[in-house]
Design a protein around this motif. Structure first.
Motif, PDB file in Angstrom:
ATOM      1  N   ILE A  44     -82.004 -26.134  38.356  1.00 35.15           N
ATOM      2  CA  ILE A  44     -82.740 -25.459  37.277  1.00 35.15           C
ATOM      3  C   ILE A  44     -82.976 -26.450  36.150  1.00 35.15           C
ATOM      4  O   ILE A  44     -82.036 -27.107  35.683  1.00 35.15           O
ATOM      5  CB  ILE A  44     -81.962 -24.233  36.759  1.00 35.15           C
ATOM      6  CG1 ILE A  44     -81.715 -23.240  37.901  1.00 35.15           C
ATOM      7  CG2 ILE A  44     -82.699 -23.576  35.590  1.00 35.15           C
ATOM      8  CD1 ILE A  44     -80.797 -22.085  37.553  1.00 35.15           C
ATOM      9  N   SER A  45     -84.238 -26.556  35.728  1.00 36.36           N
ATOM     10  CA  SER A  45     -84.595 -27.441  34.617  1.00 36.36           C
ATOM     11  C   SER A  45     -85.672 -26.766  33.780  1.00 36.36           C
ATOM     12  O   SER A  45     -86.262 -25.764  34.204  1.00 36.36           O
ATOM     13  CB  SER A  45     -85.113 -28.779  35.148  1.00 36.36           C
ATOM     14  OG  SER A  45     -86.428 -28.644  35.637  1.00 36.36           O
ATOM     15  N   PRO A  46     -85.967 -27.323  32.596  1.00 37.24           N
ATOM     16  CA  PRO A  46     -87.029 -26.752  31.773  1.00 37.24           C
ATOM     17  C   PRO A  46     -88.435 -27.182  32.206  1.00 37.24           C
ATOM     18  O   PRO A  46     -89.414 -26.839  31.554  1.00 37.24           O
ATOM     19  CB  PRO A  46     -86.697 -27.267  30.370  1.00 37.24           C
ATOM     20  CG  PRO A  46     -85.926 -28.516  30.583  1.00 37.24           C
ATOM     21  CD  PRO A  46     -85.191 -28.340  31.882  1.00 37.24           C
ATOM     22  N   ASP A  47     -88.533 -27.905  33.300  1.00 40.45           N
ATOM     23  CA  ASP A  47     -89.830 -28.387  33.778  1.00 40.45           C
ATOM     24  C   ASP A  47     -90.725 -27.232  34.239  1.00 40.45           C
ATOM     25  O   ASP A  47     -90.231 -26.250  34.795  1.00 40.45           O
ATOM     26  CB  ASP A  47     -89.645 -29.317  34.990  1.00 40.45           C
ATOM     27  CG  ASP A  47     -88.909 -30.590  34.639  1.00 40.45           C
ATOM     28  OD1 ASP A  47     -89.404 -31.332  33.779  1.00 40.45           O
ATOM     29  OD2 ASP A  47     -87.841 -30.834  35.228  1.00 40.45           O
ATOM     30  N   MET A  84     -80.677 -21.096  30.778  1.00 32.86           N
ATOM     31  CA  MET A  84     -79.795 -22.195  30.371  1.00 32.86           C
ATOM     32  C   MET A  84     -78.901 -21.773  29.207  1.00 32.86           C
ATOM     33  O   MET A  84     -77.704 -22.077  29.200  1.00 32.86           O
ATOM     34  CB  MET A  84     -80.613 -23.423  29.983  1.00 32.86           C
ATOM     35  CG  MET A  84     -81.253 -24.091  31.164  1.00 32.86           C
ATOM     36  SD  MET A  84     -82.096 -25.576  30.614  1.00 32.86           S
ATOM     37  CE  MET A  84     -83.201 -25.796  31.977  1.00 32.86           C
ATOM     38  N   GLU A  85     -79.472 -21.071  28.239  1.00 28.83           N
ATOM     39  CA  GLU A  85     -78.679 -20.611  27.096  1.00 28.83           C
ATOM     40  C   GLU A  85     -77.602 -19.630  27.558  1.00 28.83           C
ATOM     41  O   GLU A  85     -76.461 -19.699  27.096  1.00 28.83           O
ATOM     42  CB  GLU A  85     -79.581 -19.981  26.035  1.00 28.83           C
ATOM     43  CG  GLU A  85     -80.407 -21.017  25.293  1.00 28.83           C
ATOM     44  CD  GLU A  85     -81.434 -20.417  24.341  1.00 28.83           C
ATOM     45  OE1 GLU A  85     -81.319 -19.216  23.977  1.00 28.83           O
ATOM     46  OE2 GLU A  85     -82.371 -21.162  23.965  1.00 28.83           O
ATOM     47  N   ALA A  86     -77.943 -18.722  28.472  1.00 30.17           N
ATOM     48  CA  ALA A  86     -76.972 -17.739  28.974  1.00 30.17           C
ATOM     49  C   ALA A  86     -75.799 -18.412  29.687  1.00 30.17           C
ATOM     50  O   ALA A  86     -74.675 -17.910  29.658  1.00 30.17           O
ATOM     51  CB  ALA A  86     -77.661 -16.749  29.911  1.00 30.17           C
ATOM     52  N   TYR A  87     -76.063 -19.559  30.324  1.00 29.71           N
ATOM     53  CA  TYR A  87     -75.021 -20.301  31.033  1.00 29.71           C
ATOM     54  C   TYR A  87     -74.345 -21.351  30.144  1.00 29.71           C
ATOM     55  O   TYR A  87     -73.422 -22.030  30.581  1.00 29.71           O
ATOM     56  CB  TYR A  87     -75.597 -20.975  32.279  1.00 29.71           C
ATOM     57  CG  TYR A  87     -75.694 -20.032  33.466  1.00 29.71           C
ATOM     58  CD1 TYR A  87     -74.713 -20.018  34.459  1.00 29.71           C
ATOM     59  CD2 TYR A  87     -76.753 -19.153  33.596  1.00 29.71           C
ATOM     60  CE1 TYR A  87     -74.796 -19.155  35.533  1.00 29.71           C
ATOM     61  CE2 TYR A  87     -76.847 -18.276  34.670  1.00 29.71           C
ATOM     62  CZ  TYR A  87     -75.864 -18.284  35.632  1.00 29.71           C
ATOM     63  OH  TYR A  87     -75.944 -17.411  36.696  1.00 29.71           O
ATOM     64  N   GLY A  88     -74.811 -21.508  28.912  1.00 36.52           N
ATOM     65  CA  GLY A  88     -74.255 -22.534  28.026  1.00 36.52           C
ATOM     66  C   GLY A  88     -74.725 -23.921  28.387  1.00 36.52           C
ATOM     67  O   GLY A  88     -74.101 -24.918  28.013  1.00 36.52           O
ATOM     68  N   ALA A  89     -75.830 -24.020  29.123  1.00 37.53           N
ATOM     69  CA  ALA A  89     -76.355 -25.310  29.577  1.00 37.53           C
ATOM     70  C   ALA A  89     -77.538 -25.771  28.723  1.00 37.53           C
ATOM     71  O   ALA A  89     -78.293 -26.652  29.118  1.00 37.53           O
ATOM     72  CB  ALA A  89     -76.767 -25.219  31.047  1.00 37.53           C
ATOM     73  N   TRP A  90     -77.702 -25.191  27.556  1.00 34.09           N
ATOM     74  CA  TRP A  90     -78.730 -25.617  26.602  1.00 34.09           C
ATOM     75  C   TRP A  90     -78.075 -25.665  25.237  1.00 34.09           C
ATOM     76  O   TRP A  90     -77.374 -24.734  24.851  1.00 34.09           O
ATOM     77  CB  TRP A  90     -79.901 -24.630  26.579  1.00 34.09           C
ATOM     78  CG  TRP A  90     -80.985 -25.043  25.626  1.00 34.09           C
ATOM     79  CD1 TRP A  90     -81.118 -24.665  24.319  1.00 34.09           C
ATOM     80  CD2 TRP A  90     -82.071 -25.922  25.889  1.00 34.09           C
ATOM     81  NE1 TRP A  90     -82.220 -25.256  23.771  1.00 34.09           N
ATOM     82  CE2 TRP A  90     -82.833 -26.032  24.707  1.00 34.09           C
ATOM     83  CE3 TRP A  90     -82.476 -26.638  27.021  1.00 34.09           C
ATOM     84  CZ2 TRP A  90     -83.974 -26.825  24.618  1.00 34.09           C
ATOM     85  CZ3 TRP A  90     -83.614 -27.421  26.935  1.00 34.09           C
ATOM     86  CH2 TRP A  90     -84.355 -27.509  25.752  1.00 34.09           C
ATOM     87  N   GLY A  91     -78.272 -26.752  24.526  1.00 32.96           N
ATOM     88  CA  GLY A  91     -77.692 -26.843  23.191  1.00 32.96           C
ATOM     89  C   GLY A  91     -77.781 -28.246  22.644  1.00 32.96           C
ATOM     90  O   GLY A  91     -78.525 -29.088  23.158  1.00 32.96           O
ATOM     91  N   GLU A  92     -76.980 -28.471  21.624  1.00 33.49           N
ATOM     92  CA  GLU A  92     -76.999 -29.765  20.955  1.00 33.49           C
ATOM     93  C   GLU A  92     -76.295 -30.811  21.803  1.00 33.49           C
ATOM     94  O   GLU A  92     -75.225 -30.557  22.354  1.00 33.49           O
ATOM     95  CB  GLU A  92     -76.297 -29.634  19.595  1.00 33.49           C
ATOM     96  CG  GLU A  92     -76.509 -30.807  18.693  1.00 33.49           C
ATOM     97  CD  GLU A  92     -75.997 -30.523  17.298  1.00 33.49           C
ATOM     98  OE1 GLU A  92     -76.790 -30.127  16.435  1.00 33.49           O
ATOM     99  OE2 GLU A  92     -74.777 -30.691  17.089  1.00 33.49           O
ATOM    100  N   LYS A  93     -76.932 -31.973  21.908  1.00 36.26           N
ATOM    101  CA  LYS A  93     -76.324 -33.075  22.648  1.00 36.26           C
ATOM    102  C   LYS A  93     -76.721 -34.377  21.978  1.00 36.26           C
ATOM    103  O   LYS A  93     -77.695 -34.442  21.236  1.00 36.26           O
ATOM    104  CB  LYS A  93     -76.722 -33.053  24.123  1.00 36.26           C
ATOM    105  CG  LYS A  93     -78.207 -33.225  24.383  1.00 36.26           C
ATOM    106  CD  LYS A  93     -78.492 -33.117  25.869  1.00 36.26           C
ATOM    107  CE  LYS A  93     -79.936 -33.476  26.173  1.00 36.26           C
ATOM    108  NZ  LYS A  93     -80.181 -33.531  27.602  1.00 36.26           N
ATOM    109  N   ASN A  94     -75.960 -35.404  22.265  1.00 37.58           N
ATOM    110  CA  ASN A  94     -76.208 -36.720  21.690  1.00 37.58           C
ATOM    111  C   ASN A  94     -77.028 -37.534  22.681  1.00 37.58           C
ATOM    112  O   ASN A  94     -76.589 -37.790  23.787  1.00 37.58           O
ATOM    113  CB  ASN A  94     -74.862 -37.399  21.404  1.00 37.58           C
ATOM    114  CG  ASN A  94     -75.020 -38.686  20.644  1.00 37.58           C
ATOM    115  OD1 ASN A  94     -76.013 -39.400  20.792  1.00 37.58           O
ATOM    116  ND2 ASN A  94     -74.025 -39.001  19.837  1.00 37.58           N
TER     117      ASN A  94
END
Length: 158
Positions: free
Chosen positions: A74-77, A104-114
């Motif tokens: 799963i990706s945002p593509d 992704m947000e529901a799974y915690g796989a979207w958010g702030e990253k470096n």
């Protein structure tokens, strides 16, 4: 200030998903019931690390099939980019598009990253195993691409 990202754990119910897939289909949580599934969230098709990860999963796909797993990336593509990724890399598993980032947000796989020293919002490379009843049996955030297959072999008993 954005809310703290979701952090799922082994034993949690897998969040709902219903996404368009490469090739014109859809995948949803109900369709995954009855057999284990492996969901891997990745930032972008046809980029260096994501291609390495996808090809490692491709080259070891039989391990997952032998254990009854369906593999879904799963990706945002957009779907058209996923179609190209599958064609160029010979990927044998389902790729789903989450352009809105809701799953992704529901799974915690979207958010702030470096990224290269800069904080950005994006896909957090993550992997989840779901059992036949829809319960998470494996959760890993910030997956290290080179060790991904070895980690899955160990944790899933493949």
């Amino acid at each position: 200030m954005s809310p703290a990202p979701v952090k799922l754990a082994v034993g949690d119910a897998a969040p709902a998903l219903d996404l368009p897939t490469a090739g014109g289909g859809r995948v949803d949580l109900a369709a995954l019931a009855g057999a284990p599934a492996l969901l891997w969230f990745y930032p972008a098709a046809n980029t260096s690390l994501c291609t390495t990860q996808a090809c490692d999963l491709r080259d070891n796909h039989q391990l997952f099939l032998d254990a009854g797993y369906r593999v879904i990336g799963i990706s945002p593509d957009p779907v058209a980019e996923l179609d190209r990724f599958i064609a160029e890399q010979g990927l044998p598993f389902t790729l789903a598009s989450d352009e809105s980032h809701q799953v992704m947000e529901a799974y915690g796989a979207w958010g702030e990253k470096n990224m290269y020293g800069k904080l950005v919002q994006g896909t957090i490379r993550s992997t989840f195993a779901i059992d036949a009843e829809g319960v998470l049996t494996f959760v890993k955030y910030r997956v290290g691409t080179p060790k991904h297959i070895a980690l899955l072999q160990e944790k899933l008993g493949l």
